[in-house]
Design a protein around this motif. Structure first.
Motif, mmCIF file in Angstrom:
data_model
loop_
_atom_site.group_PDB
_atom_site.id
_atom_site.type_symbol
_atom_site.label_atom_id
_atom_site.label_comp_id
_atom_site.label_asym_id
_atom_site.label_seq_id
_atom_site.Cartn_x
_atom_site.Cartn_y
_atom_site.Cartn_z
ATOM 1 N N LEU A 97 23.599 -15.487 -6.460
ATOM 2 C CA LEU A 97 22.562 -15.327 -7.549
ATOM 3 C C LEU A 97 21.274 -14.374 -7.110
ATOM 4 N N TRP A 98 21.249 -13.099 -7.654
ATOM 5 C CA TRP A 98 20.305 -12.332 -7.318
ATOM 6 C C TRP A 98 18.896 -12.623 -8.177
ATOM 7 N N LEU A 99 18.110 -12.834 -7.395
ATOM 8 C CA LEU A 99 16.536 -13.335 -8.145
ATOM 9 C C LEU A 99 15.550 -12.222 -7.730
ATOM 10 N N ASN A 100 15.108 -11.521 -8.651
ATOM 11 C CA ASN A 100 13.786 -10.703 -8.611
ATOM 12 C C ASN A 100 12.635 -11.468 -9.363
ATOM 13 N N LEU A 101 11.563 -11.401 -8.185
ATOM 14 C CA LEU A 101 10.271 -12.151 -8.620
ATOM 15 C C LEU A 101 9.224 -10.905 -8.552
ATOM 16 N N ASP A 102 9.006 -10.161 -9.571
ATOM 17 C CA ASP A 102 8.186 -9.080 -9.719
ATOM 18 C C ASP A 102 6.553 -9.147 -10.236
ATOM 19 N N HIS A 103 5.954 -8.469 -9.340
ATOM 20 C CA HIS A 103 4.613 -8.399 -9.582
ATOM 21 C C HIS A 103 4.237 -7.665 -11.027
ATOM 22 N N ALA A 104 4.942 -6.624 -10.959
ATOM 23 C CA ALA A 104 4.900 -5.473 -12.138
ATOM 24 C C ALA A 104 6.148 -4.764 -12.293
ATOM 25 N N LEU A 105 6.303 -4.188 -13.860
ATOM 26 C CA LEU A 105 7.359 -3.527 -14.169
ATOM 27 C C LEU A 105 6.895 -2.393 -14.940
ATOM 28 N N VAL A 138 0.698 -1.295 -0.069
ATOM 29 C CA VAL A 138 0.070 0.039 0.073
ATOM 30 C C VAL A 138 0.796 1.161 0.025
ATOM 31 N N PRO A 139 0.857 2.068 -0.975
ATOM 32 C CA PRO A 139 1.629 3.383 -0.920
ATOM 33 C C PRO A 139 1.155 4.284 0.094
ATOM 34 N N GLU A 140 2.076 5.008 0.351
ATOM 35 C CA GLU A 140 1.929 5.801 1.352
ATOM 36 C C GLU A 140 2.363 7.209 1.007
ATOM 37 N N GLY A 141 1.861 8.425 1.238
ATOM 38 C CA GLY A 141 2.370 9.700 0.850
ATOM 39 C C GLY A 141 1.778 10.053 -0.552
ATOM 40 N N ASP A 142 2.478 11.263 -1.250
ATOM 41 C CA ASP A 142 2.007 11.291 -2.873
ATOM 42 C C ASP A 142 3.415 11.152 -3.515
ATOM 43 N N TRP A 143 3.104 10.093 -4.239
ATOM 44 C CA TRP A 143 4.274 9.478 -4.965
ATOM 45 C C TRP A 143 4.346 10.394 -6.243
ATOM 46 N N PRO A 144 5.550 11.115 -6.777
ATOM 47 C CA PRO A 144 5.565 12.068 -7.663
ATOM 48 C C PRO A 144 5.967 11.241 -9.100
ATOM 49 N N VAL A 145 6.387 10.022 -8.937
ATOM 50 C CA VAL A 145 6.978 9.356 -10.056
ATOM 51 C C VAL A 145 6.404 7.749 -10.103
ATOM 52 N N PRO A 146 6.227 7.265 -11.126
ATOM 53 C CA PRO A 146 6.116 5.798 -11.125
ATOM 54 C C PRO A 146 7.297 4.831 -10.739
ATOM 55 N N LEU A 147 6.943 3.635 -10.173
ATOM 56 C CA LEU A 147 7.961 2.744 -9.724
ATOM 57 C C LEU A 147 8.636 1.937 -11.002
ATOM 58 N N PRO A 148 9.965 1.947 -10.798
ATOM 59 C CA PRO A 148 10.809 0.992 -11.643
ATOM 60 C C PRO A 148 10.067 -0.437 -11.908
ATOM 61 N N ARG A 149 9.969 -0.903 -10.552
ATOM 62 C CA ARG A 149 9.729 -2.431 -10.336
ATOM 63 C C ARG A 149 8.757 -2.422 -9.021
ATOM 64 N N LEU A 150 8.190 -3.708 -8.978
ATOM 65 C CA LEU A 150 7.464 -3.854 -7.805
ATOM 66 C C LEU A 150 7.296 -5.366 -7.537
ATOM 67 N N GLY A 151 8.236 -5.962 -6.461
ATOM 68 C CA GLY A 151 8.277 -7.240 -6.442
ATOM 69 C C GLY A 151 9.176 -7.384 -5.348
ATOM 70 N N VAL A 152 9.543 -9.069 -5.119
ATOM 71 C CA VAL A 152 10.407 -9.280 -3.891
ATOM 72 C C VAL A 152 11.810 -9.656 -4.694
ATOM 73 N N ARG A 153 12.899 -9.563 -3.895
ATOM 74 C CA ARG A 153 14.258 -9.792 -4.269
ATOM 75 C C ARG A 153 14.759 -10.722 -3.028
ATOM 76 N N LEU A 154 15.641 -11.588 -3.570
ATOM 77 C CA LEU A 154 16.326 -12.462 -2.552
ATOM 78 C C LEU A 154 17.615 -12.853 -3.414
ATOM 79 N N GLY A 155 18.701 -13.361 -2.391
ATOM 80 C CA GLY A 155 20.001 -13.882 -2.844
ATOM 81 C C GLY A 155 19.959 -15.258 -2.704
ATOM 82 N N LEU A 156 20.456 -15.983 -3.380
ATOM 83 C CA LEU A 156 20.675 -17.423 -3.554
ATOM 84 C C LEU A 156 21.994 -17.837 -3.712
ATOM 85 N N PRO A 157 22.523 -18.928 -3.721
ATOM 86 C CA PRO A 157 23.684 -19.561 -3.879
ATOM 87 C C PRO A 157 24.068 -19.427 -5.590
ATOM 88 N N ALA A 158 25.288 -19.071 -5.933
ATOM 89 C CA ALA A 158 25.199 -18.730 -7.272
ATOM 90 C C ALA A 158 25.618 -20.105 -7.950
#
Length: 958
Positions: A916-924, A798-818
């Protein structure tokens, strides 16, 4: 003005022959003079005298360069200087026609013997097809003259000077001349003799020039042929039964030439003891009722702008490279080329004739650097330069006039306005009234036949299409093309689909030419491929020269794969009736008889059946609903989809049978839902929480491991390394998202855990993610549950405040073994896709190494996202993890962080790490083309808004 050196005079040439048509098919003897030439480089135009051109000069201590070639790309350790890239500005003081004393000058020497069997008698011509920026020429000690016009052909009569043995050809080339003011094209400045040098025998009385007029009457189905020649001759076309005198017209039934059906008739002109081969294409190009037509049909350009470029040889291209370009274009459904911003090597147009490409042939003229000065002193509005402009126009038209592929003459590019341009347009019309005239730089369109624009936004294209645009009334009656659009710099371009729908909706909008064909990254010993500033230039425009649909090594970029899909000439979509496919023939001319149609039925991405599909040979513009086979048996509950493909039914000169021209996917049933994720409650274990196969941190609620795989740095992620299009153009500051994202601090978001609540079913984590020094943020709730085998993650934002720009991405990131170095996924593929570059993403099961998931843009940036992922498996030798999503998700996986990617200037700067940096994004956020064109369309912007999504993690074996 008097006392100027020849290379800074206003005159374009001295001693050259009049321009004439070029042909590669003649029985006249020819001697190519390419190869190793003796070479001496001087730092200034007057640093060495002309004694090297005299008899007996000893060049034994000179170095060697290859001709055709650029001297700045040869030699060792920069001994011959280096290339320099500017887009607009001149790399020397603007004081026309003067150039600096620091004017690198290359003296070239070539000794040659006439080959055995060289004809006795007659004359000979020495031909230069391209020298940058000017040349002064001697043969056997006699000065022949000089010329300017780097991408233009120049010839000298040399018959009386030739000897059977030990001829000495001397050429002095200056990097800068007055001609450089007319050649401010967006490209590398690279001096040298970069096109062919050829000695041609000409029999006594051989024609100076000839002009093939071959029009087509689409109503009668006939062609009118007349070949004008400046000496008496005879024209024969055996297939048509034509045998007439030169200058005589004949009308015969013919098949017309078009880019889709490039029908050529072989003939010959015999005149003055010389036989000249003719490849005749009958076609008529004209504007009728405000529409550009060929042979009675509207043209829709699916085009590219093409600079000549090779990463090792610059603008010196061999025939094999040119052929490879044309074949790649045809394989990617491209039907048109604008020769930006000069006439190409003449052999390229032969290929366009034979393979079938519409060509806008552009003059070697651009004065863009004067725009920086408010166009003060612009040569195209200075009568002293008009003879040079007319010379360039004549050398364009006379050389290329017999090519059926050339359908428009372009005066030049980005020259502002002026009397010289008007004089040029009038000369071209008088010489060749059979082709329309193009020029983009004067929106009043006083002397052109088409209204041309660069990079107009989609909404404006719609307005123009409806002929509701403001401006001169006569302009609204002209056809409209985008001579440049969809700037293909880095990741992108986005918005191609929306442009194409406008072209298909409005008859006036007749397509466009993507900027551009290939990245101009030059081979570099450290950077792999270098761009502006990598060769010691003080004044440069960085990686703006890397803005092509091909990478420098001619590997297609995702942008070219996307473009192929968007412009495919057959559209396959769901029919209005269940169980049918709607097939539309979007060709301008061709029917579908050259194509075969095949289908495949997928269940959860696996092919369970396949076969052929009977589609009638629709004529251009027709469509039909085709019955699909009965739905094959497949597992209950599986997501089912038809894939229908149009492929070549037989081999062509540009692709083998089976080559895919178009495809469509027709959904039958929806994806399976995720498991509920219940039945295994959490267990407290000191500072940890055990939840099925997952171990969570009791303090933060973040996962520490999954099935024994360590997990690090988990959290909501909104950042991406800005693309070239994110960084945007300076003239659009309000939507330069890369800058605005950094100003807001999205690259350094801070995370706060507000609560970790454990109940009998799972773990709920409440947190806030926000940038420093700002009062905006994202309230995030993570809900972890498990069935004992896997773990489900629900995320609410849930966004809070008055966002002046769109987001680059929206999701979760996690690090895994390479060690997890292989990816397999069910979703869109095989290549990257973003919200406005997703047309080419095909639903299926795909696999890749982690390295193969990366898109190797010359300047590293956000890349590699895969769209519509139902499930993803990452595996290594001993372990793996499976991720499923609801709804489907985007993923990227790479062995470097966003920060590493953002900091890298060249590919070798990216060094794989042990995570290994893994991004799992709901939206871009979308891509757009704002590096030079419009930004991301509103429907593809990722505005800050409430969002919910779920992911399911399951450990797997290796």
């Amino acid at each position: 003005m008097t006392g100027l050196p020849w290379y800074t005079s206003f005159a374009p040439e001295r001693g050259t022959l009049p321009p004439r048509a070029w042909t590669a098919d003649s029985d006249a003897a020819r001697l190519p003079l390419g190869g190793d030439w003796a070479f001496r480089l001087s730092p200034a135009a007057d640093a060495a005298d002309t004694s090297f051109a005299g008899p007996g000069f000893d060049a034994g201590d000179w170095r060697t360069v290859t001709v055709p070639g650029h001297w700045v790309l040869q030699g060792k350790d920069g001994e011959f200087g280096g290339p320099a890239y500017t887009n607009v500005v001149y790399p020397f003081p603007v004081d026309p026609p003067h150039v600096p004393d620091e004017n690198p000058t290359g003296d070239h020497l070539r000794r040659f013997d006439l080959p055995d069997g060289w004809p006795d008698g007659g004359g000979a011509v020495l031909r230069f097809d391209g020298v940058e920026s000017c040349a002064r020429v001697w043969l056997n000690g006699t000065e022949l003259g000089w010329f300017k016009g780097s991408r233009l052909a120049h010839e000298f009569a040399v018959g009386p000077l030739l000897r059977e043995r030990d001829n000495v050809l001397a050429v002095r080339v200056h990097q800068w001349s007055s001609g450089s003011y007319l050649e401010d094209q967006d490209q590398w400045w690279m001096p040298g003799i970069f096109r062919d040098v050829t000695l041609l025998h000409r029999p006594d009385g051989a024609p100076g020039d000839f002009f093939v007029h071959a029009s087509y009457d689409h109503a009668a189905g006939t062609g009118e042929l007349r070949v004008d020649c400046d000496v008496p001759g005879r024209v024969r076309v055996p297939e048509l039964g034509v045998d007439v005198a030169a200058g005589e017209s004949v009308t015969v039934p013919v098949e017309p030439w078009s880019a889709e059906v490039p029908r050529l008739y072989e003939g010959e002109l015999t005149a003055g003891g010389e036989r000249i081969g003719l490849r005749i294409g009958f076609r008529s190009v004209y504007v009728e009722d405000g529409v550009l037509k060929a042979n009675g049909r509207r043209i829709l350009f699916r085009g590219v702008n093409r600079h000549e470029f090779h990463p090792e040889t610059g603008r010196a291209l061999d025939l094999g490279t040119m052929r490879a370009d044309v074949e790649l274009m045809k394989r990617h459904n491209i039907n048109a080329v604008r020769t930006s911003h000069y006439p190409p090597h003449p052999a390229f147009l032969d290929l366009c004739d034979a393979y079938g490409l519409w060509v806008i042939d552009e003059g070697d003229l651009e004065t863009h650097g004067f725009e920086e000065l408010g166009w003060r002193g612009n040569p195209v509005d200075d009568e002293r330069w008009t003879p040079a402009l007319l010379d360039r126009a004549a050398r364009l038209v006379e050389r290329d006039k017999n090519h059926p592929s050339v359908v428009l003459w372009s005066l030049g590019n980005e020259c502002g306005t002026g009397a010289g341009l008007r004089a040029t347009a009038r000369w071209i019309r008088d010489r060749d009234p059979s082709r329309p005239v193009h020029y983009e730089g004067d929106r009043s369109c006083p002397e052109v036949d088409v209204y041309s624009r660069m990079y107009p936004p989609h909404a404006e294209v719609g307005t123009i299409g409806r002929r509701e645009d403001e401006g001169p009334e006569h302009r609204r009656e002209l056809p409209f093309i985008l001579c440049e659009y969809a700037h293909a710099m880095g990741n992108g371009p986005g918005g191609l689909t929306e442009y194409q729908r406008l072209f298909e909706t409005y008859e006036r909008c007749q397509g466009g030419f993507v900027w551009e064909w290939i990245d101009h990254g030059l081979a570099h010993p450290v950077h792999g491929y270098g761009y502006g500033g990598d060769f010691g230039e003080e004044l440069h425009d960085g990686n703006f020269v890397c803005d092509g649909l091909l990478f420098p090594d001619r590997t297609p970029s995702p942008g070219l794969v996307e473009y192929k899909k968007v412009i495919e000439p057959v559209r396959i979509a769901p029919g209005e009736r269940p169980g049918t496919a709607l097939v539309s023939n979007l060709h301008d001319v061709a029917d579908l008889s050259s194509l075969a149609f095949v289908w495949e039925f997928l269940a959860d991405g696996e092919a369970v059946a396949e076969g052929g599909l009977a589609v009638p040979p629709l004529t251009a513009g027709e469509r039909v609903e085709v019955e699909l086979p009965p739905v094959p048996a497949h597992p209950a509950g599986a997501e089912a989809v038809w894939t229908v493909r149009a492929v070549l039914a037989a081999d062509t000169v540009w692709a083998p049978a089976g080559h895919e021209v178009a495809w469509g996917q027709l959904p039958v049933s929806a994806p399976r839902p995720l498991p509920a994720g219940s039945g295994a409650g959490p267990v407290a274990d000191g500072g940890r929480i055990l939840l099925g196969p997952a171990v969570l941190d009791a303090r933060t609620g973040a996962p520490l491991s999954l099935g024994g795989l360590p997990v690090s740095a988990f959290g909501l992620d909104v950042w991406r390394a800005p693309t070239d299009n994110d960084e945007g153009a300076p003239w659009q500051p309000d939507t330069r998202w890369g800058t605005l994202w950094r100003e807001l601090g999205l690259h350094r978001m801070q995370h706060r855990t507000d609560a970790v609540a454990v109940d009998g079913e799972g773990v709920t984590v409440r947190s806030r993610v926000a940038p420093a020094a700002r009062d905006v943020g994202l309230a995030v709730t993570y809900r972890w549950t498990s069935d004992g085998t896997g773990v489900r993650l629900g995320v609410d934002v849930v966004p809070e405040g008055d966002w002046p720009v769109p987001l680059p991405r929206l999701g979760v990131r996690l690090g895994l073994p390479a060690a997890l170095d292989r990816a397999q996924w069910y979703g869109g593929g095989p290549g990257e896709a973003y919200p406005d570059t997703r047309a080419a993403a095909r639903l299926g099961i795909w696999e890749s190494t982690v390295a193969g998931l990366q898109t190797p843009y010359v300047r590293p940036q956000e890349n590699g996202a895969r769209i519509g992922t139902r499930w993803l498996e990452l595996t290594g030798p001993d372990a793996g993890v499976r991720v499923e999503g609801e709804p489907s998700f985007w993923f990227t996986a790479r062995r470097w962080t966003h920060a590493d990617l953002d900091a890298a200037a060249h590919r070798p700067d990216l060094v794989p790490g042990d995570t290994l940096w893994l991004n799992l994004d709901h939206a871009l956020h979308g891509i757009g083309s704002q590096s030079c064109g419009p930004g991301v369309l509103p429907e593809h912007r990722l505005e800050a808004a409430p969002a919910s999504f779920s992911l399911w993690f399951t450990p797997t074996g290796g």
